[in-house]
Design a protein around this motif. Structure first.
Motif, PDB file in Angstrom:
ATOM      1  N   ALA A  24       0.830  -1.202   0.000  1.00 15.15           N
ATOM      2  CA  ALA A  24       0.000   0.000   0.000  1.00 15.15           C
ATOM      3  C   ALA A  24       0.861   1.247   0.000  1.00 15.15           C
ATOM      4  CB  ALA A  24      -0.904   0.012   1.218  1.00 15.15           C
ATOM      5  N   SER A  25       0.420   2.226  -0.757  1.00 20.28           N
ATOM      6  CA  SER A  25       1.058   3.536  -0.708  1.00 20.28           C
ATOM      7  C   SER A  25       0.248   4.426   0.221  1.00 20.28           C
ATOM      8  CB  SER A  25       1.114   4.161  -2.104  1.00 20.28           C
ATOM      9  OG  SER A  25      -0.211   4.397  -2.560  1.00 20.28           O
ATOM     10  N   GLY A  26       0.883   5.466   0.755  1.00 15.30           N
ATOM     11  CA  GLY A  26       0.153   6.368   1.634  1.00 15.30           C
ATOM     12  C   GLY A  26       0.644   6.278   3.058  1.00 15.30           C
ATOM     13  N   SER A  27       0.466   7.353   3.782  1.00 18.24           N
ATOM     14  CA  SER A  27       1.042   7.448   5.116  1.00 18.24           C
ATOM     15  C   SER A  27       0.104   7.024   6.222  1.00 18.24           C
ATOM     16  CB  SER A  27       1.483   8.894   5.372  1.00 18.24           C
ATOM     17  OG  SER A  27       0.356   9.770   5.280  1.00 18.24           O
ATOM     18  N   THR A  28      -1.148   6.690   5.896  1.00 18.79           N
ATOM     19  CA  THR A  28      -2.110   6.371   6.940  1.00 18.79           C
ATOM     20  C   THR A  28      -2.539   4.913   6.890  1.00 18.79           C
ATOM     21  OG1 THR A  28      -3.932   7.102   5.514  1.00 18.79           O
ATOM     22  CG2 THR A  28      -2.994   8.709   7.050  1.00 18.79           C
ATOM     23  N   PHE A  29      -1.683   4.052   6.355  1.00 16.67           N
ATOM     24  CA  PHE A  29      -2.005   2.632   6.203  1.00 16.67           C
ATOM     25  C   PHE A  29      -2.462   2.029   7.513  1.00 16.67           C
ATOM     26  CE2 PHE A  29      -1.714  -1.575   4.478  1.00 16.67           C
ATOM     27  CZ  PHE A  29      -1.190  -2.372   5.486  1.00 16.67           C
ATOM     28  N   SER A  30      -1.809   2.370   8.602  1.00 16.24           N
ATOM     29  CA  SER A  30      -2.105   1.742   9.890  1.00 16.24           C
ATOM     30  C   SER A  30      -3.535   2.006  10.357  1.00 16.24           C
ATOM     31  CB  SER A  30      -1.114   2.223  10.942  1.00 16.24           C
ATOM     32  OG  SER A  30      -1.246   3.612  11.141  1.00 16.24           O
ATOM     33  N   MET A  31      -4.182   3.023   9.811  1.00 21.42           N
ATOM     34  CA  MET A  31      -5.519   3.379  10.252  1.00 21.42           C
ATOM     35  C   MET A  31      -6.608   2.651   9.480  1.00 21.42           C
ATOM     36  SD  MET A  31      -4.859   7.475  10.708  1.00 21.42           S
ATOM     37  CE  MET A  31      -6.336   7.770  11.654  1.00 21.42           C
ATOM     38  N   TYR A  32      -6.224   1.911   8.457  1.00 24.58           N
ATOM     39  CA  TYR A  32      -7.185   1.218   7.607  1.00 24.58           C
ATOM     40  C   TYR A  32      -7.438  -0.204   8.095  1.00 24.58           C
ATOM     41  CZ  TYR A  32      -7.094   4.810   3.962  1.00 24.58           C
ATOM     42  OH  TYR A  32      -7.229   5.970   3.257  1.00 24.58           O
ATOM     43  N   THR A  33      -8.668  -0.644   7.942  1.00 28.39           N
ATOM     44  CA  THR A  33      -8.947  -2.070   8.020  1.00 28.39           C
ATOM     45  C   THR A  33      -8.582  -2.672   6.679  1.00 28.39           C
ATOM     46  OG1 THR A  33     -10.706  -1.945   9.674  1.00 28.39           O
ATOM     47  CG2 THR A  33     -10.771  -3.806   8.163  1.00 28.39           C
ATOM     48  N   MET A  34      -7.800  -3.731   6.716  1.00 25.46           N
ATOM     49  CA  MET A  34      -7.333  -4.376   5.491  1.00 25.46           C
ATOM     50  C   MET A  34      -7.997  -5.734   5.342  1.00 25.46           C
ATOM     51  SD  MET A  34      -5.331  -2.145   4.266  1.00 25.46           S
ATOM     52  CE  MET A  34      -4.702  -3.141   2.901  1.00 25.46           C
ATOM     53  N   GLY A  35      -8.189  -6.119   4.101  1.00 23.11           N
ATOM     54  CA  GLY A  35      -8.836  -7.403   3.893  1.00 23.11           C
ATOM     55  C   GLY A  35      -8.464  -8.041   2.576  1.00 23.11           C
ATOM     56  N   TRP A  36      -8.659  -9.335   2.531  1.00 26.11           N
ATOM     57  CA  TRP A  36      -8.530 -10.117   1.295  1.00 26.11           C
ATOM     58  C   TRP A  36      -9.906 -10.635   0.909  1.00 26.11           C
ATOM     59  CZ3 TRP A  36      -4.340 -10.201  -1.667  1.00 26.11           C
ATOM     60  CH2 TRP A  36      -3.107  -9.873  -1.094  1.00 26.11           C
ATOM     61  N   TYR A  37     -10.214 -10.514  -0.364  1.00 26.58           N
ATOM     62  CA  TYR A  37     -11.464 -10.998  -0.925  1.00 26.58           C
ATOM     63  C   TYR A  37     -11.129 -11.822  -2.161  1.00 26.58           C
ATOM     64  CZ  TYR A  37     -13.760  -7.635   2.127  1.00 26.58           C
ATOM     65  OH  TYR A  37     -14.201  -6.936   3.230  1.00 26.58           O
ATOM     66  N   ARG A  38     -12.074 -12.642  -2.599  1.00 32.04           N
ATOM     67  CA  ARG A  38     -11.824 -13.430  -3.806  1.00 32.04           C
ATOM     68  C   ARG A  38     -13.108 -13.531  -4.633  1.00 32.04           C
ATOM     69  NH1 ARG A  38     -10.749 -19.343  -0.923  1.00 32.04           N
ATOM     70  NH2 ARG A  38     -12.929 -19.795  -0.345  1.00 32.04           N
ATOM     71  N   GLN A  39     -12.895 -13.775  -5.907  1.00 33.34           N
ATOM     72  CA  GLN A  39     -14.027 -13.828  -6.825  1.00 33.34           C
ATOM     73  C   GLN A  39     -13.755 -14.829  -7.927  1.00 33.34           C
ATOM     74  OE1 GLN A  39     -15.030 -10.042  -8.653  1.00 33.34           O
ATOM     75  NE2 GLN A  39     -17.177 -10.648  -8.843  1.00 33.34           N
ATOM     76  N   THR A  40     -14.777 -15.626  -8.230  1.00 32.20           N
ATOM     77  CA  THR A  40     -14.729 -16.537  -9.362  1.00 32.20           C
ATOM     78  C   THR A  40     -15.787 -16.093 -10.370  1.00 32.20           C
ATOM     79  OG1 THR A  40     -16.231 -18.036  -8.194  1.00 32.20           O
ATOM     80  CG2 THR A  40     -13.875 -18.486  -8.023  1.00 32.20           C
ATOM     81  N   PRO A  41     -15.613 -16.477 -11.629  1.00 30.70           N
ATOM     82  CA  PRO A  41     -16.552 -16.035 -12.663  1.00 30.70           C
ATOM     83  C   PRO A  41     -17.997 -16.389 -12.323  1.00 30.70           C
ATOM     84  CG  PRO A  41     -14.625 -16.988 -13.672  1.00 30.70           C
ATOM     85  CD  PRO A  41     -14.503 -17.247 -12.200  1.00 30.70           C
ATOM     86  N   GLY A  42     -18.867 -15.416 -12.481  1.00 30.33           N
ATOM     87  CA  GLY A  42     -20.285 -15.632 -12.248  1.00 30.33           C
ATOM     88  C   GLY A  42     -20.716 -15.565 -10.801  1.00 30.33           C
ATOM     89  N   LYS A  43     -19.768 -15.321  -9.896  1.00 29.71           N
ATOM     90  CA  LYS A  43     -20.098 -15.258  -8.475  1.00 29.71           C
ATOM     91  C   LYS A  43     -19.730 -13.905  -7.908  1.00 29.71           C
ATOM     92  CE  LYS A  43     -19.734 -20.193  -7.404  1.00 29.71           C
ATOM     93  NZ  LYS A  43     -19.140 -21.206  -6.474  1.00 29.71           N
ATOM     94  N   CYS A  95      -7.059  -7.354  -2.712  1.00 24.79           N
ATOM     95  CA  CYS A  95      -6.725  -6.663  -1.488  1.00 24.79           C
ATOM     96  C   CYS A  95      -7.645  -5.445  -1.367  1.00 24.79           C
ATOM     97  CB  CYS A  95      -5.260  -6.233  -1.577  1.00 24.79           C
ATOM     98  SG  CYS A  95      -4.652  -5.163  -0.296  1.00 24.79           S
ATOM     99  N   ARG A  96      -8.134  -5.183  -0.162  1.00 25.27           N
ATOM    100  CA  ARG A  96      -9.045  -4.060   0.053  1.00 25.27           C
ATOM    101  C   ARG A  96      -8.632  -3.302   1.311  1.00 25.27           C
ATOM    102  NH1 ARG A  96     -14.989  -4.328   2.657  1.00 25.27           N
ATOM    103  NH2 ARG A  96     -15.864  -2.350   1.921  1.00 25.27           N
ATOM    104  N   ALA A  97      -8.739  -1.979   1.225  1.00 24.90           N
ATOM    105  CA  ALA A  97      -8.473  -1.115   2.377  1.00 24.90           C
ATOM    106  C   ALA A  97      -9.691  -0.249   2.633  1.00 24.90           C
ATOM    107  CB  ALA A  97      -7.253  -0.235   2.109  1.00 24.90           C
ATOM    108  N   THR A  98     -10.144  -0.193   3.867  1.00 26.28           N
ATOM    109  CA  THR A  98     -11.314   0.625   4.189  1.00 26.28           C
ATOM    110  C   THR A  98     -11.041   1.473   5.424  1.00 26.28           C
ATOM    111  OG1 THR A  98     -12.265  -1.166   5.509  1.00 26.28           O
ATOM    112  CG2 THR A  98     -13.003  -0.962   3.220  1.00 26.28           C
ATOM    113  N   ARG A  99     -11.482   2.699   5.334  1.00 29.05           N
ATOM    114  CA  ARG A  99     -11.475   3.627   6.463  1.00 29.05           C
ATOM    115  C   ARG A  99     -12.536   4.641   6.108  1.00 29.05           C
ATOM    116  NH1 ARG A  99      -7.312   8.494   7.588  1.00 29.05           N
ATOM    117  NH2 ARG A  99      -8.198   9.237   9.542  1.00 29.05           N
TER     118      ARG A  99
END
Length: 115
Positions: A24-43, A95-99
């Motif tokens: 991740a780029s950016g100086s506020t990474f530590s403040m984000y909730t991070m997650g892994w998600y996955r996707q298959t075709p049609g789902k 990869c997903r970052a949310t804040r």
């Protein structure tokens, strides 16, 4: 906001392991909730694992005991160690970052598990 780049996907036989990384780029990474998600075709994209800014983790039932999410706030990185992989783990992993109110996604990395 942060920009995210995944790496580490590939092809592996069932029972094998892979490690995904998200930088991740950016100086506020530590403040984000991070997650892994996955996707298959049609789902729909589904949650795999998350790690809050305080490193509290959460896993989908399908990966509990096999996958481990970790983050290094000093290096702005998040990893997903995937062990005992199954063919049904085949997907594009994101990869997903949310804040609130911000959300960022990476471009995705393909994981293919052969039987």
């Amino acid at each position: 906001q942060v920009q995210l780049v995944e790496s580490g996907g590939g092809f592996v036989q069932a029972g094998g392991s892979l490690r995904l990384s998200c930088a991740a780029s950016g100086s506020t990474f530590s403040m984000y909730t991070m997650g892994w998600y996955r996707q298959t075709p049609g789902k729909q994209r589904e949650l795999v694992a998350t790690a809050t800014s305080g490193s509290t983790t959460n896993y989908a039932d399908s990966v509990k005991g096999r996958f481990t999410i970790s983050r290094d706030n000093g290096k702005n990185t998040m990893d997903l160690q995937m062990n005992r992989l199954k063919p049904e783990d085949t997907a594009v992993y994101y990869c997903r970052a949310t804040r609130w109110p911000y959300e960022s996604w990476g471009q995705g990395t393909q994981v293919t598990v052969s039987s």
